[in-house]
Design an enzyme around this catalytic site. Structure first.
Site, mmCIF file in Angstrom:
data_model
loop_
_atom_site.group_PDB
_atom_site.id
_atom_site.type_symbol
_atom_site.label_atom_id
_atom_site.label_comp_id
_atom_site.label_asym_id
_atom_site.label_seq_id
_atom_site.Cartn_x
_atom_site.Cartn_y
_atom_site.Cartn_z
ATOM 1 N N GLY A 191 0.832 -1.197 0.000
ATOM 2 C CA GLY A 191 0.000 0.000 0.000
ATOM 3 C C GLY A 191 0.865 1.244 0.000
ATOM 4 N N MET A 219 4.957 2.870 1.858
ATOM 5 C CA MET A 219 6.192 2.580 2.618
ATOM 6 C C MET A 219 6.634 3.837 3.343
ATOM 7 S SD MET A 219 8.591 0.487 3.510
ATOM 8 C CE MET A 219 9.982 0.962 4.541
ATOM 9 N N GLU A 220 6.963 3.631 4.621
ATOM 10 C CA GLU A 220 7.182 4.750 5.537
ATOM 11 C C GLU A 220 8.589 5.331 5.489
ATOM 12 O OE1 GLU A 220 6.592 1.520 6.350
ATOM 13 O OE2 GLU A 220 7.826 0.851 8.027
ATOM 14 N N ASN A 221 9.180 5.533 4.305
ATOM 15 C CA ASN A 221 10.513 6.131 4.258
ATOM 16 C C ASN A 221 10.481 7.487 4.968
ATOM 17 O OD1 ASN A 221 11.312 4.066 2.249
ATOM 18 N ND2 ASN A 221 9.880 5.206 0.983
ATOM 19 N N HIS A 239 -1.287 5.807 8.922
ATOM 20 C CA HIS A 239 -0.461 4.647 9.268
ATOM 21 C C HIS A 239 1.021 4.948 9.005
ATOM 22 C CE1 HIS A 239 0.333 0.125 9.117
ATOM 23 N NE2 HIS A 239 1.406 0.615 8.514
ATOM 24 N N GLU A 240 1.315 5.429 7.788
ATOM 25 C CA GLU A 240 2.713 5.679 7.452
ATOM 26 C C GLU A 240 3.290 6.774 8.336
ATOM 27 O OE1 GLU A 240 3.891 3.412 5.662
ATOM 28 O OE2 GLU A 240 1.938 2.681 4.987
ATOM 29 N N HIS A 270 4.459 5.642 11.657
ATOM 30 C CA HIS A 270 5.765 4.966 11.577
ATOM 31 C C HIS A 270 6.935 5.944 11.737
ATOM 32 C CE1 HIS A 270 4.887 0.833 10.635
ATOM 33 N NE2 HIS A 270 4.295 1.074 9.492
ATOM 34 N N GLU A 321 4.269 -2.759 12.755
ATOM 35 C CA GLU A 321 3.027 -2.778 11.982
ATOM 36 C C GLU A 321 1.802 -2.840 12.873
ATOM 37 O OE1 GLU A 321 3.116 -1.720 9.272
ATOM 38 O OE2 GLU A 321 5.191 -2.045 8.726
#
Ligand SMILES: [Zn+2]
Length: 832
Positions: A256, A258-260, A290-291, A294, A313
């Site tokens: 979905g 990515m939390e870079n 959500h991201e 993180h 997660e």
């Protein structure tokens, strides 16, 4: 390539401290490769010792360690040995790397809409060495200085604020210490919308051909972003530490998002081109939140080793829903969790591949990935909700703050996290975590009622833990009952043994429908009583509590999979209750589940047309009564488009005539119609191509592949099989869309030849497709021919010892669903 083992990672992090990375990428070398120069400064605690650096290069030009050249030819198996280290070291590596097309590493995609190329880095879980030379493990963090050379008209975004010099070189600001798997660069003729909030510069970016939806959705995206920042700042008491905050919508993204840090990547289908349901907007808002969560949990504090990935997660899964409910208009986010996320997690729990939430020692990085599933997200989040019920919210948050503060810019473990919660709550969590986190599987909860003349004499909650995986899990949840829409009783209870009486219900009228776990606070198989299931068609539409309705639907789905509820009983409830559903998540998700799972998997082949016609009637009825342009209207129209056998209607809609309001120029809606036409053999390759020409985009191309593979003729299936399993250079997304169409067939005979071929050809794709992408292909391409012969071939293949971990895991899960379908058909086949 060998995967890093836990023992190797421990040894290397005891020896090495990384001071900094300077990475220079040259993205102006054409479509296949890019230049990569890394200067890595690091300390070594034992001078004279040796170690190695990870590198997955197309070719290596030079490797220089502390001024001495090393022979590039010694690169083997993704590693370069570094002998005789000093206390302080400098390693310079010049290499040429290959772009990827499977969503791992530096992915490059061409947008057919305008022929422009786009690049993004997705270095999770161990793809960083395919972009730059590094010590690729999550506990060796360091700051990054990144420079990028890119074609003249490209924009570059990354973890640090990007500035473009006169010579066209992009320099990214020095980052805070990051784990290698968080480094990213997104480059291409991306278009951008910018904003600012609370001193944080914000940007959202997408392909040039998505400018219109990007601009249309920007206000909503920024709104959720800003509210989430405010919420998390308040909750965690720590400022967002990574400078600018960019959200980049990228093509062909596997997950979905990515939390870079500072540069979150999202799948670009989230920029809905056409009409979007409220549930789709909620899902995207949930992903945004959500991201962002993180940034604290995962990025600021990273797990020591991959076996604690679940904690990232579970935490983000829990926090995003909490944030949506408390800080946005999506106050029904927990309903979505019940009908989407937990349905997914319960599926993982039913599979033989199920595992404890935590404590599964991952001996190497790739094996950690195999346990990264609905258990990690949905069950972990439910366990955290139970933990909060156990220790209290204030104490939980105090523990989280202490953990994040104590480990800032470093790493933590589950033990560290639990110690922080124990310290803040004063409670011993040993027994709690053993039952909830370290034991696989779930309890079954049900409520048993003794009644006399319609009055409850005795009510008991029964908790059964699986015999082969005994556990003593405490559960806090509520039980509620309704008759004709009136709530007749709601009791909160904490269950700590096999039988718990509910004295509050004694003397109350027996309700027609009784729902254990009505607010969905716990994680368990909810067994509805036979009388409740029988009453649902009449009663479910009247229950005003949408959260409880979601629990009922989830229990029905679970029951169909477990062969305790017949697909026919499910469809009876669907006919009666679905068209009256007012919650957008339940409405859209139950429709999709009925169409794509319940009917094709659980209804025997000869009955499927009739079952599809039932779905179609329910949808057509809703479409007729729904207000145009609403989620109800859109969900109904999509289900009609996917299930109708009315050729005249489908052809008119495909040609843009007589469309429901709001769907006039909706390319994605048209593809649902075209796919149905293709699956029924009402159009051929030429017409699919003509529709493709009307929508010459990445999304249009993928849909055209799926439609062509769906055509009910042997030539189309043979073509699809070659495209899927041959080394045609198909991208991750193309493979999945081909696989989706392949098994669509009016009868098993058309596709029967591909059942044995699946079990030989698809596992062999591990030779050229990355594990992350292939795990999806294995699942989606699994034969939809539900026979004992398929099950026999499947079992035989799973027993092979040469399968890669991802192929094995996905086969086990797909096989479990096949067996569920066979068991259900055996149990209910005659009665349907
Ligand atoms: Zn996440």
């Amino acid at each position: 390539m060998r995967s890093l083992t836990l023992a190797e990672a421990r040894e290397r992090s005891s020896l090495i401290t990384v001071t900094s990375y300077a990475v220079e990428l040259d993205l102006d070398q054409g479509p296949d490769v890019f230049g990569s120069r890394t200067v890595l400064r690091f300390g070594c605690t034992t001078p004279g010792a040796g170690s190695w650096v990870d590198l997955k290069a197309h070719s290596v030009e030079s490797i220089v360690l502390n001024g001495e050249s090393l022979d590039p030819a010694q690169l083997a198996d993704g590693r370069v040995a570094l002998p005789d280290l000093a206390a302080d070291n400098e390693l310079a590596v010049v290499a040429t790397m290959a772009y990827s097309h499977d969503g791992q590493g530096l992915h490059r995609a061409t947008d057919p809409a305008d022929g422009q190329d786009y690049v993004y880095g997705h270095l999770f879980l161990d793809a960083a060495p395919s972009v730059f030379a590094c010590f690729d493990q999550p506990d060796l963090k360091a700051p990054y200085d990144v420079t990028v050379h890119a074609p003249e008209d490209w924009t570059v975004v990354g973890n640090g604020a990007a500035t473009r010099a006169a010579d066209g070189t992009w320099t990214l600001a020095t980052t805070r210490p990051l784990a290698t798997y968080f480094m990213t660069v997104c480059a291409g003729p991306y278009v951008s919308v910018r904003d600012e909030h609370d001193g944080i510069p914000l940007g959202i970016h997408a392909r040039a051909s998505l400018r219109e939806p990007l601009e249309r959705h920007a206000a909503e995206l920024f709104d959720v972003t800003k509210r989430s920042f405010d919420y998390f700042h308040g909750l965690f008491g720590i400022r967002y530490p990574f400078g600018e905050y960019h959200q980049v919508f990228v093509p062909e993204f596997n997950a979905g998002a990515m939390e870079n840090p500072g540069c979150v990547t999202f799948r670009d289908q989230y920029l809905y081109r056409g009409a979007a349901t409220r549930d789709e907007l909620l899902t995207r808002a949930n992903t945004v939140s959500h991201e962002m969560s993180h940034m604290w949990f995962g990025d600021l504090v990273t797990m020591q080793w991959w076996d604690d990935l679940w904690l990232n997660e579970s935490f983000a899964e829990y926090m995003s829903h909490r944030c949506l409910v408390e800080a946005t208009d999506y106050t029904d986010a927990w309903v979505d969790s019940s009908i989407v996320r937990k349905v997914w997690g319960y599926g993982a729990e039913r599979s033989p591949s199920t595992h404890p939430v935590a404590g599964v020692e991952a001996l190497d990085a790739q094996s950690a990935l195999q346990n990264f599933d609905g258990i990690s997200y949905a069950k972990g989040a439910a366990a955290l909700r139970q933990l909060i019920a156990y220790v209290g919210d204030d104490r939980f948050i105090a523990g989280v703050r202490a953990y994040l503060t104590d480990k800032s810019f470093g790493n933590g473990t589950l033990a560290d996290f639990l110690r922080a919660i124990e310290a803040s709550s004063g409670k011993d969590l040993e027994a709690w975590s053993r039952a909830w986190l370290l034991t696989a599987d779930r309890d079954t909860i049900s409520v048993e009622i003794d009644e006399q003349n319609g009055v409850v004499e005795r009510a008991q909650v029964l908790r059964e833990s699986p015999a082969d995986r005994p556990a003593d899990r405490p559960h806090t949840f509520d039980v509620a009952g309704w008759t004709d829409g009136c709530e007749l009783g709601r009791v909160s209870t904490t269950v700590t043994g096999p039988v718990t009486t509910l004295p509050e219900l004694e003397g109350t009228p027996e309700p027609a429908v009784l729902v254990p776990n009505a607010s969905d606070l716990t994680w368990a198989r909810v067994r509805l009583s036979d009388s409740t299931v029988a009453a649902l068609p009449a009663q479910l539409p009247q229950i005003p509590d949408e959260q409880a309705r979601a629990v009922v639907w989830s229990a029905l789905i679970d029951g169909v999979h477990g062969a305790s509820v017949s697909p026919d009983a499910f469809l009876d409830v669907f006919d009666a209750a679905w068209p009256q559903e007012t919650n957008s998540s339940i409405l859209t998700r139950v429709a999709a589940y009925a169409e794509h799972r319940i009917v094709p998997y659980f209804v025997p082949r000869p009955e499927q047309d009739a079952a599809t016609a039932r779905l179609n009637r329910a949808a057509a009825g809703l479409l007729e009564g729904a207000e145009p342009g609403t989620t109800e209207s859109l969900a109904a129209a999509r289900l009609v488009a996917g299930t109708s056998d009315d050729e005249a209607l489908l052809r008119a809609w495909a040609d843009g005539e007589g469309l429901p309001a709001g769907l006039e120029d909706d390319g994605d809606f048209r593809w649902i119609v075209v796919r149905n036409l293709a699956a029924r053999g009402l159009i051929g390759v030429d017409e699919v191509d003509a529709f493709r020409a009307k929508d010459d985009t990445l999304q249009g191309g993928l849909n055209a592949l799926m439609c062509r593979a769906s055509l009910p003729d042997p030539e189309a299936k043979a073509w699809a099989w070659r495209q899927l399993t041959g080394r045609e250079g198909r991208s991750n997304y193309e493979m999945v869309h081909l696989a989706r169409g392949l098994w669509v067939a009016p009868d098993d005979a058309l596709v029967a030849d591909y059942v044995p071929r699946y079990f030989t050809d698809v596992p062999a794709m591990a030779g050229w497709v990355g594990e992350d992408a292939l795990s999806r292909v294995v699942l989606v391409a699994f034969p939809r021919v539900f026979t004992e012969e398929t099950a026999r071939l499947s079992a035989k293949t799973i027993a092979r010892e040469d399968l890669t971990p991802a192929v094995h895991r996905s086969l086990v899960d797909a096989d479990a669903e096949l067996r569920e379908a066979l068991a259900s058909r055996q149990t209910f086949g005659a009665a349907v």
